[in-house]
Design a protein around this motif. Structure first.
Motif, PDB file in Angstrom:
ATOM      1  N   PHE A   1       0.841  -1.202   0.000  1.00  0.00           N
ATOM      2  CA  PHE A   1       0.000   0.000   0.000  1.00  0.00           C
ATOM      3  C   PHE A   1       0.870   1.244   0.000  1.00  0.00           C
ATOM      4  O   PHE A   1       2.042   1.194   0.370  1.00  0.00           O
ATOM      5  CB  PHE A   1      -0.907   0.008   1.242  1.00  0.00           C
ATOM      6  N   GLU A   2       0.263   2.366  -0.397  1.00  0.00           N
ATOM      7  CA  GLU A   2       1.003   3.626  -0.372  1.00  0.00           C
ATOM      8  C   GLU A   2       1.185   4.133   1.059  1.00  0.00           C
ATOM      9  O   GLU A   2       2.163   4.800   1.353  1.00  0.00           O
ATOM     10  CB  GLU A   2       0.285   4.664  -1.246  1.00  0.00           C
ATOM     11  N   ASP A   3       0.238   3.811   1.939  1.00  0.00           N
ATOM     12  CA  ASP A   3       0.308   4.281   3.327  1.00  0.00           C
ATOM     13  C   ASP A   3       0.291   3.111   4.299  1.00  0.00           C
ATOM     14  O   ASP A   3      -0.500   2.178   4.149  1.00  0.00           O
ATOM     15  CB  ASP A   3      -0.886   5.184   3.652  1.00  0.00           C
ATOM     16  N   GLN A   4       1.118   3.217   5.327  1.00  0.00           N
ATOM     17  CA  GLN A   4       1.184   2.152   6.323  1.00  0.00           C
ATOM     18  C   GLN A   4      -0.118   2.045   7.115  1.00  0.00           C
ATOM     19  O   GLN A   4      -0.493   0.968   7.560  1.00  0.00           O
ATOM     20  CB  GLN A   4       2.356   2.403   7.268  1.00  0.00           C
ATOM     21  N   GLU A   5      -0.837   3.168   7.279  1.00  0.00           N
ATOM     22  CA  GLU A   5      -2.097   3.130   8.033  1.00  0.00           C
ATOM     23  C   GLU A   5      -3.084   2.158   7.401  1.00  0.00           C
ATOM     24  O   GLU A   5      -3.896   1.554   8.092  1.00  0.00           O
ATOM     25  CB  GLU A   5      -2.756   4.512   8.104  1.00  0.00           C
ATOM     26  N   VAL A   6      -3.042   2.033   6.087  1.00  0.00           N
ATOM     27  CA  VAL A   6      -3.964   1.122   5.391  1.00  0.00           C
ATOM     28  C   VAL A   6      -3.690  -0.316   5.814  1.00  0.00           C
ATOM     29  O   VAL A   6      -4.619  -1.107   6.007  1.00  0.00           O
ATOM     30  CB  VAL A   6      -3.858   1.287   3.853  1.00  0.00           C
ATOM     31  N   VAL A   7      -2.419  -0.653   5.993  1.00  0.00           N
ATOM     32  CA  VAL A   7      -2.061  -2.001   6.444  1.00  0.00           C
ATOM     33  C   VAL A   7      -2.767  -2.293   7.766  1.00  0.00           C
ATOM     34  O   VAL A   7      -3.393  -3.342   7.932  1.00  0.00           O
ATOM     35  CB  VAL A   7      -0.526  -2.137   6.612  1.00  0.00           C
ATOM     36  N   GLU A   8      -2.697  -1.339   8.691  1.00  0.00           N
ATOM     37  CA  GLU A   8      -3.308  -1.539  10.008  1.00  0.00           C
ATOM     38  C   GLU A   8      -4.815  -1.739   9.886  1.00  0.00           C
ATOM     39  O   GLU A   8      -5.384  -2.620  10.530  1.00  0.00           O
ATOM     40  CB  GLU A   8      -3.011  -0.355  10.939  1.00  0.00           C
ATOM     41  N   SER A   9      -5.481  -0.941   9.066  1.00  0.00           N
ATOM     42  CA  SER A   9      -6.934  -1.062   8.958  1.00  0.00           C
ATOM     43  C   SER A   9      -7.334  -2.342   8.244  1.00  0.00           C
ATOM     44  O   SER A   9      -8.308  -2.996   8.624  1.00  0.00           O
ATOM     45  CB  SER A   9      -7.544   0.172   8.283  1.00  0.00           C
ATOM     46  N   VAL A  10      -6.568  -2.755   7.240  1.00  0.00           N
ATOM     47  CA  VAL A  10      -6.864  -4.016   6.535  1.00  0.00           C
ATOM     48  C   VAL A  10      -6.725  -5.195   7.494  1.00  0.00           C
ATOM     49  O   VAL A  10      -7.543  -6.117   7.491  1.00  0.00           O
ATOM     50  CB  VAL A  10      -5.924  -4.180   5.302  1.00  0.00           C
ATOM     51  N   LEU A  11      -5.700  -5.153   8.342  1.00  0.00           N
ATOM     52  CA  LEU A  11      -5.473  -6.249   9.295  1.00  0.00           C
ATOM     53  C   LEU A  11      -6.564  -6.307  10.363  1.00  0.00           C
ATOM     54  O   LEU A  11      -6.822  -7.359  10.939  1.00  0.00           O
ATOM     55  CB  LEU A  11      -4.104  -6.101   9.956  1.00  0.00           C
ATOM     56  N   LYS A  12      -7.229  -5.169  10.626  1.00  0.00           N
ATOM     57  CA  LYS A  12      -8.281  -5.138  11.650  1.00  0.00           C
ATOM     58  C   LYS A  12      -9.572  -5.778  11.163  1.00  0.00           C
ATOM     59  O   LYS A  12     -10.398  -6.183  11.974  1.00  0.00           O
ATOM     60  CB  LYS A  12      -8.563  -3.695  12.071  1.00  0.00           C
ATOM     61  N   LYS A  13      -9.755  -5.860   9.862  1.00  0.00           N
ATOM     62  CA  LYS A  13     -10.991  -6.450   9.325  1.00  0.00           C
ATOM     63  C   LYS A  13     -11.005  -7.944   9.641  1.00  0.00           C
ATOM     64  O   LYS A  13     -10.043  -8.652   9.400  1.00  0.00           O
ATOM     65  CB  LYS A  13     -11.076  -6.208   7.818  1.00  0.00           C
ATOM     66  N   ASP A  14     -12.136  -8.408  10.199  1.00  0.00           N
ATOM     67  CA  ASP A  14     -12.228  -9.799  10.651  1.00  0.00           C
ATOM     68  C   ASP A  14     -12.013 -10.797   9.528  1.00  0.00           C
ATOM     69  O   ASP A  14     -11.267 -11.749   9.676  1.00  0.00           O
ATOM     70  CB  ASP A  14     -13.595 -10.063  11.290  1.00  0.00           C
ATOM     71  N   GLN A  15     -12.712 -10.591   8.425  1.00  0.00           N
ATOM     72  CA  GLN A  15     -12.637 -11.587   7.365  1.00  0.00           C
ATOM     73  C   GLN A  15     -12.615 -10.901   6.003  1.00  0.00           C
ATOM     74  O   GLN A  15     -13.409  -9.990   5.747  1.00  0.00           O
ATOM     75  CB  GLN A  15     -13.839 -12.528   7.445  1.00  0.00           C
ATOM     76  N   HIS A  16     -11.721 -11.332   5.167  1.00  0.00           N
ATOM     77  CA  HIS A  16     -11.662 -10.845   3.794  1.00  0.00           C
ATOM     78  C   HIS A  16     -12.192 -11.944   2.882  1.00  0.00           C
ATOM     79  O   HIS A  16     -11.662 -13.055   2.859  1.00  0.00           O
ATOM     80  CB  HIS A  16     -10.221 -10.486   3.400  1.00  0.00           C
ATOM     81  N   LEU A  17     -13.259 -11.624   2.153  1.00  0.00           N
ATOM     82  CA  LEU A  17     -13.817 -12.569   1.186  1.00  0.00           C
ATOM     83  C   LEU A  17     -13.595 -11.999  -0.207  1.00  0.00           C
ATOM     84  O   LEU A  17     -14.097 -10.922  -0.524  1.00  0.00           O
ATOM     85  CB  LEU A  17     -15.319 -12.773   1.438  1.00  0.00           C
ATOM     86  N   LEU A  18     -12.842 -12.711  -0.993  1.00  0.00           N
ATOM     87  CA  LEU A  18     -12.568 -12.268  -2.363  1.00  0.00           C
ATOM     88  C   LEU A  18     -13.799 -12.543  -3.210  1.00  0.00           C
ATOM     89  O   LEU A  18     -14.262 -13.675  -3.305  1.00  0.00           O
ATOM     90  CB  LEU A  18     -11.346 -12.996  -2.920  1.00  0.00           C
ATOM     91  N   GLN A  19     -14.327 -11.466  -3.798  1.00  0.00           N
ATOM     92  CA  GLN A  19     -15.578 -11.563  -4.542  1.00  0.00           C
ATOM     93  C   GLN A  19     -15.420 -10.820  -5.861  1.00  0.00           C
ATOM     94  O   GLN A  19     -14.940  -9.692  -5.892  1.00  0.00           O
ATOM     95  CB  GLN A  19     -16.684 -10.926  -3.694  1.00  0.00           C
ATOM     96  N   ASP A  20     -15.817 -11.454  -6.944  1.00  0.00           N
ATOM     97  CA  ASP A  20     -15.755 -10.814  -8.253  1.00  0.00           C
ATOM     98  C   ASP A  20     -16.659 -11.609  -9.195  1.00  0.00           C
ATOM     99  O   ASP A  20     -16.803 -12.818  -9.035  1.00  0.00           O
ATOM    100  CB  ASP A  20     -14.310 -10.824  -8.782  1.00  0.00           C
ATOM    101  N   LYS A  21     -17.241 -10.915 -10.155  1.00  0.00           N
ATOM    102  CA  LYS A  21     -18.153 -11.617 -11.070  1.00  0.00           C
ATOM    103  C   LYS A  21     -17.432 -12.684 -11.894  1.00  0.00           C
ATOM    104  O   LYS A  21     -18.054 -13.608 -12.399  1.00  0.00           O
ATOM    105  CB  LYS A  21     -18.873 -10.614 -11.976  1.00  0.00           C
ATOM    106  N   ARG A  22     -16.111 -12.564 -11.995  1.00  0.00           N
ATOM    107  CA  ARG A  22     -15.346 -13.560 -12.742  1.00  0.00           C
ATOM    108  C   ARG A  22     -15.028 -14.806 -11.912  1.00  0.00           C
ATOM    109  O   ARG A  22     -14.512 -15.796 -12.425  1.00  0.00           O
ATOM    110  CB  ARG A  22     -14.044 -12.937 -13.267  1.00  0.00           C
ATOM    111  N   LEU A  23     -15.333 -14.745 -10.616  1.00  0.00           N
ATOM    112  CA  LEU A  23     -15.105 -15.900  -9.737  1.00  0.00           C
ATOM    113  C   LEU A  23     -16.441 -16.586  -9.472  1.00  0.00           C
ATOM    114  O   LEU A  23     -17.464 -15.923  -9.299  1.00  0.00           O
ATOM    115  CB  LEU A  23     -14.488 -15.447  -8.407  1.00  0.00           C
TER     116      LEU A  23
END
Length: 106
Positions: free
Chosen positions: A59-81
């Motif tokens: 990421f361009e900013d380290q703060e984004v890393v912290e907020s992404v890590l705080k999210k409980d679950q990441h579900l990869l979603q896309d119409k191609r999947l």
């Protein structure tokens, strides 16, 4: 500007072999730029890597890393999947990657 490694996360669980690598990298970029995923501006996506199903996002900013890590679950979603794919998101650390590489080399 924080050191590159502190602005990088490791993604595991990327569905390998379903789509072309550049398409999957685009899907990952979109996912981690979305505010609903606590994301932000992505500087670089490294995919594929030597480890199947693993990608690195810087990421361009380290703060984004912290907020992404705080999210409980990441579900990869896309119409191609065909379905949702749960992702494991961890902090990048030089020690982890070098010890992993060492194990793989054994």
């Amino acid at each position: 500007q924080a050191a590159r490694s502190t602005r990088t996360i490791v993604i595991a669980g990327v569905p390998a072999g379903l789509l072309q690598d550049d398409v999957m990298a685009d899907i990952l970029t979109i996912h981690f730029q979305m505010s609903r995923n606590n994301g932000g501006d992505v500087e670089e996506v490294t995919y594929p890597t030597r480890n199947k199903g693993v990608a690195y996002i810087t990421f361009e900013d380290q703060e984004v890393v912290e907020s992404v890590l705080k999210k409980d679950q990441h579900l990869l979603q896309d119409k191609r999947l065909s379905r949702l794919y749960p992702l494991t998101v961890t902090r990048y650390c030089d020690n982890v990657s070098s010890s992993l590489i060492h194990l793989i080399m054994l």
